[in-house]
Design an enzyme around this catalytic site. Structure first.
Site, short mmCIF file in Angstrom:
data_model
loop_
_atom_site.label_atom_id
_atom_site.label_comp_id
_atom_site.label_asym_id
_atom_site.label_seq_id
_atom_site.Cartn_x
_atom_site.Cartn_y
_atom_site.Cartn_z
N HIS A 6 115.04 49.01 -38.11
CA HIS A 6 115.81 49.64 -37.05
C HIS A 6 114.99 50.68 -36.31
O HIS A 6 113.91 51.05 -36.76
CB HIS A 6 117.10 50.27 -37.60
CG HIS A 6 116.89 51.50 -38.42
ND1 HIS A 6 116.64 51.47 -39.77
CD2 HIS A 6 116.88 52.81 -38.07
CE1 HIS A 6 116.49 52.69 -40.23
NE2 HIS A 6 116.63 53.54 -39.21
N HIS A 72 109.57 53.49 -25.38
CA HIS A 72 110.77 52.80 -24.93
C HIS A 72 111.12 51.69 -25.91
O HIS A 72 110.29 51.29 -26.72
CB HIS A 72 110.61 52.23 -23.52
CG HIS A 72 109.54 51.19 -23.43
ND1 HIS A 72 108.22 51.51 -23.19
CD2 HIS A 72 109.57 49.85 -23.57
CE1 HIS A 72 107.49 50.41 -23.18
NE2 HIS A 72 108.29 49.37 -23.42
N GLU A 114 113.34 48.85 -21.64
CA GLU A 114 112.69 47.86 -20.81
C GLU A 114 113.44 46.55 -20.91
O GLU A 114 113.83 46.13 -22.02
CB GLU A 114 111.25 47.66 -21.27
CG GLU A 114 110.48 46.63 -20.47
CD GLU A 114 109.05 46.44 -20.97
OE1 GLU A 114 108.32 45.65 -20.35
OE2 GLU A 114 108.67 47.07 -21.99
#
Length: 119
Positions: A6, A72, A114
């Site tokens: 995660h 990101h 993204e």
């Protein structure tokens, strides 16, 4: 060996973030840990085992300092054009690079995601 499990984003308003991730990316809670001082909600994409962890610190009142956001999370879109249309309508696209065929959206806390087409 290791495998991805995660990635964490700390959020200021858990309900607002949950709505954003469901509406923008179709991510839904797969598990939750509630404690007196914080709540952690893991979101899944119903396709992979990777989870996005949203951590809500209950006494936090000021936005997080994300620095220069030189990191990101990337999401692959099954239908890139439909995703772009949705995100345009939501007003959350913050940067586009048509030459690379990608764009970025921003969540309620300022994290960048993204969006790339499925190859």
């Amino acid at each position: 060996m290791f495998s991805f499990n995660h990635f964490n984003f700390n959020v200021l308003d858990l309900e607002k973030s949950l709505k954003f991730y469901k509406d923008a990316l179709g991510l839904e809670p797969v598990s939750e840990k509630d404690n007196p001082d914080f709540t952690i909600v893991y979101l899944g994409d119903k396709t992979t085992g990777f989870r996005l962890e949203l951590t809500y610190l209950k006494d936090r009142t000021e936005p997080y300092n994300l620095g220069e956001i030189e990191y990101h999370l990337a999401m692959q879109a099954e239908d890139y054009d439909a995703a772009h249309k949705l995100h345009s309508e939501m007003g959350c696209i913050i940067f586009e690079n048509p030459a690379m065929g990608i764009y970025f959206i921003e969540d309620p806390d300022g994290y960048w995601i993204e969006v790339i087409p499925k190859k």
